[in-house]
Write a protein that holds these residues in place. Sequence first.
Motif, PDB file in Angstrom:
ATOM      1  N   ASP A  45       3.911   9.930   4.439  1.00  0.00           N
ATOM      2  CA  ASP A  45       4.486   9.114   5.487  1.00  0.00           C
ATOM      3  C   ASP A  45       4.023   7.571   5.163  1.00  0.00           C
ATOM      4  OD1 ASP A  45       5.571   7.725   7.636  1.00  0.00           O
ATOM      5  OD2 ASP A  45       4.356   8.485   9.021  1.00  0.00           O
ATOM      6  N   PRO A  46       4.930   6.870   4.791  1.00  0.00           N
ATOM      7  CA  PRO A  46       4.532   5.482   4.212  1.00  0.00           C
ATOM      8  C   PRO A  46       3.835   4.697   5.595  1.00  0.00           C
ATOM      9  CG  PRO A  46       6.960   5.838   3.818  1.00  0.00           C
ATOM     10  CD  PRO A  46       6.334   6.965   4.483  1.00  0.00           C
ATOM     11  N   ALA A  47       4.135   4.816   6.826  1.00  0.00           N
ATOM     12  CA  ALA A  47       3.149   4.405   7.870  1.00  0.00           C
ATOM     13  C   ALA A  47       1.961   4.788   7.880  1.00  0.00           C
ATOM     14  CB  ALA A  47       4.093   4.647   9.089  1.00  0.00           C
ATOM     15  N   LEU A  48       1.912   5.996   7.606  1.00  0.00           N
ATOM     16  CA  LEU A  48       0.491   6.452   7.524  1.00  0.00           C
ATOM     17  C   LEU A  48      -0.582   5.723   6.425  1.00  0.00           C
ATOM     18  CD1 LEU A  48       0.631  10.155   8.622  1.00  0.00           C
ATOM     19  CD2 LEU A  48      -0.189   8.305   9.932  1.00  0.00           C
ATOM     20  N   GLU A  49       0.199   5.922   5.081  1.00  0.00           N
ATOM     21  CA  GLU A  49      -0.607   5.109   4.078  1.00  0.00           C
ATOM     22  C   GLU A  49      -0.659   3.884   4.120  1.00  0.00           C
ATOM     23  OE1 GLU A  49      -0.851   6.483   0.904  1.00  0.00           O
ATOM     24  OE2 GLU A  49      -0.894   8.561   2.034  1.00  0.00           O
ATOM     25  N   LEU A  50       0.234   3.107   4.718  1.00  0.00           N
ATOM     26  CA  LEU A  50       0.322   1.552   5.158  1.00  0.00           C
ATOM     27  C   LEU A  50      -1.022   1.261   6.024  1.00  0.00           C
ATOM     28  CD1 LEU A  50       3.671   0.258   5.178  1.00  0.00           C
ATOM     29  CD2 LEU A  50       2.023  -0.168   3.484  1.00  0.00           C
ATOM     30  N   ALA A  51      -1.170   2.283   7.118  1.00  0.00           N
ATOM     31  CA  ALA A  51      -2.282   2.171   8.079  1.00  0.00           C
ATOM     32  C   ALA A  51      -3.766   2.334   7.298  1.00  0.00           C
ATOM     33  CB  ALA A  51      -1.924   3.183   9.070  1.00  0.00           C
ATOM     34  N   ARG A  52      -3.600   3.192   6.167  1.00  0.00           N
ATOM     35  CA  ARG A  52      -4.759   3.633   5.583  1.00  0.00           C
ATOM     36  C   ARG A  52      -5.404   2.161   4.771  1.00  0.00           C
ATOM     37  NH1 ARG A  52      -4.377   8.000   1.486  1.00  0.00           N
ATOM     38  NH2 ARG A  52      -5.967   6.608   0.562  1.00  0.00           N
ATOM     39  N   LEU A  53      -4.506   1.382   4.280  1.00  0.00           N
ATOM     40  CA  LEU A  53      -4.589   0.109   3.497  1.00  0.00           C
ATOM     41  C   LEU A  53      -4.732  -0.744   4.372  1.00  0.00           C
ATOM     42  CD1 LEU A  53      -1.637   0.564   0.747  1.00  0.00           C
ATOM     43  CD2 LEU A  53      -4.268   1.071   0.561  1.00  0.00           C
ATOM     44  N   SER A  54      -4.708  -0.895   5.790  1.00  0.00           N
ATOM     45  CA  SER A  54      -4.935  -2.056   6.659  1.00  0.00           C
ATOM     46  C   SER A  54      -6.301  -2.532   6.574  1.00  0.00           C
ATOM     47  CB  SER A  54      -4.120  -2.009   8.110  1.00  0.00           C
ATOM     48  OG  SER A  54      -5.139  -0.717   8.448  1.00  0.00           O
ATOM     49  N   HIS A  55      -7.268  -1.773   6.230  1.00  0.00           N
ATOM     50  CA  HIS A  55      -8.724  -2.136   6.380  1.00  0.00           C
ATOM     51  C   HIS A  55      -9.106  -3.249   5.258  1.00  0.00           C
ATOM     52  CE1 HIS A  55      -9.414   0.688   3.066  1.00  0.00           C
ATOM     53  NE2 HIS A  55     -10.194   0.124   2.685  1.00  0.00           N
ATOM     54  N   LEU A  56      -8.182  -3.353   4.320  1.00  0.00           N
ATOM     55  CA  LEU A  56      -8.400  -3.975   3.346  1.00  0.00           C
ATOM     56  C   LEU A  56      -8.218  -5.629   3.732  1.00  0.00           C
ATOM     57  CD1 LEU A  56      -6.720  -2.063   0.361  1.00  0.00           C
ATOM     58  CD2 LEU A  56      -9.022  -2.272   0.679  1.00  0.00           C
ATOM     59  N   GLY A  57      -7.645  -6.028   4.617  1.00  0.00           N
ATOM     60  CA  GLY A  57      -7.438  -7.378   5.050  1.00  0.00           C
ATOM     61  C   GLY A  57      -6.477  -8.229   4.402  1.00  0.00           C
ATOM     62  N   LEU A  58      -5.363  -7.382   3.989  1.00  0.00           N
ATOM     63  CA  LEU A  58      -4.297  -8.001   3.237  1.00  0.00           C
ATOM     64  C   LEU A  58      -3.231  -8.375   4.366  1.00  0.00           C
ATOM     65  CD1 LEU A  58      -4.209  -6.011   0.136  1.00  0.00           C
ATOM     66  CD2 LEU A  58      -5.297  -8.046   0.245  1.00  0.00           C
ATOM     67  N   SER A  59      -2.335  -9.108   3.952  1.00  0.00           N
ATOM     68  CA  SER A  59      -1.265  -9.574   4.862  1.00  0.00           C
ATOM     69  C   SER A  59      -0.364  -8.119   4.829  1.00  0.00           C
ATOM     70  CB  SER A  59      -0.421 -10.809   4.592  1.00  0.00           C
ATOM     71  OG  SER A  59       0.528 -10.290   3.217  1.00  0.00           O
ATOM     72  N   GLY A  60       0.541  -8.260   5.776  1.00  0.00           N
ATOM     73  CA  GLY A  60       1.475  -6.827   5.955  1.00  0.00           C
ATOM     74  C   GLY A  60       2.206  -6.820   4.742  1.00  0.00           C
ATOM     75  N   ARG A  61       2.957  -7.943   4.366  1.00  0.00           N
ATOM     76  CA  ARG A  61       3.844  -7.731   3.099  1.00  0.00           C
ATOM     77  C   ARG A  61       2.998  -7.502   1.809  1.00  0.00           C
ATOM     78  NH1 ARG A  61       8.852  -6.888   2.334  1.00  0.00           N
ATOM     79  NH2 ARG A  61       9.875  -8.575   3.333  1.00  0.00           N
ATOM     80  N   THR A  62       1.829  -7.978   1.678  1.00  0.00           N
ATOM     81  CA  THR A  62       0.998  -7.829   0.554  1.00  0.00           C
ATOM     82  C   THR A  62       0.511  -6.457   0.468  1.00  0.00           C
ATOM     83  OG1 THR A  62       0.064 -10.229   0.372  1.00  0.00           O
ATOM     84  CG2 THR A  62      -1.198  -8.457  -0.712  1.00  0.00           C
ATOM     85  N   THR A  63       0.108  -5.841   1.738  1.00  0.00           N
ATOM     86  CA  THR A  63      -0.300  -4.397   1.576  1.00  0.00           C
ATOM     87  C   THR A  63       1.020  -3.514   1.310  1.00  0.00           C
ATOM     88  OG1 THR A  63      -1.491  -5.036   3.696  1.00  0.00           O
ATOM     89  CG2 THR A  63      -0.919  -2.635   3.330  1.00  0.00           C
ATOM     90  N   GLU A  64       2.290  -4.076   1.561  1.00  0.00           N
ATOM     91  CA  GLU A  64       3.441  -3.095   1.247  1.00  0.00           C
ATOM     92  C   GLU A  64       3.594  -3.020  -0.281  1.00  0.00           C
ATOM     93  OE1 GLU A  64       6.938  -3.361   4.513  1.00  0.00           O
ATOM     94  OE2 GLU A  64       6.171  -5.413   3.845  1.00  0.00           O
ATOM     95  N   VAL A  65       3.346  -4.474  -0.993  1.00  0.00           N
ATOM     96  CA  VAL A  65       3.293  -4.619  -2.209  1.00  0.00           C
ATOM     97  C   VAL A  65       2.338  -3.607  -2.932  1.00  0.00           C
ATOM     98  CG1 VAL A  65       2.830  -5.848  -4.127  1.00  0.00           C
ATOM     99  CG2 VAL A  65       4.483  -6.903  -2.278  1.00  0.00           C
ATOM    100  N   LEU A  66       1.102  -3.710  -2.307  1.00  0.00           N
ATOM    101  CA  LEU A  66      -0.015  -2.573  -2.797  1.00  0.00           C
ATOM    102  C   LEU A  66       0.569  -1.023  -2.820  1.00  0.00           C
ATOM    103  CD1 LEU A  66      -2.678  -2.191  -4.219  1.00  0.00           C
ATOM    104  CD2 LEU A  66      -3.721  -2.203  -1.866  1.00  0.00           C
TER     105      LEU A  66
END
Length: 77
Positions: A2-23
């Motif tokens: 689930d992309p939403a779960l994966e994006l949530a896992r990356l949120s701890h990195l402190g990147l902006s929302g769009r940058t997190t999506e790119v990652l």
Amino acid sequence: EDPALELARLSHLGLSGRTTEVLYWFSKGKTNKEIAIILGGIAAETVKTHLKDIYLRLHLENRATAAAMISAGLIGA
């Protein structure tokens, strides 16, 4: 996955929302052009700018280093 779960896992990195999506899409092996299309037709140069920000913030040297860290599970854990 689930992309939403994966994006949530990356949120701890402190990147902006769009940058997190790119990652996220980068971690799925997408090219800059593919990521640009997926993210609503932004410019591939914009994706490149986001990737440079990722490298800087996560202390990575380049795309190959970032890919290796993602493959090793060191990013987003």
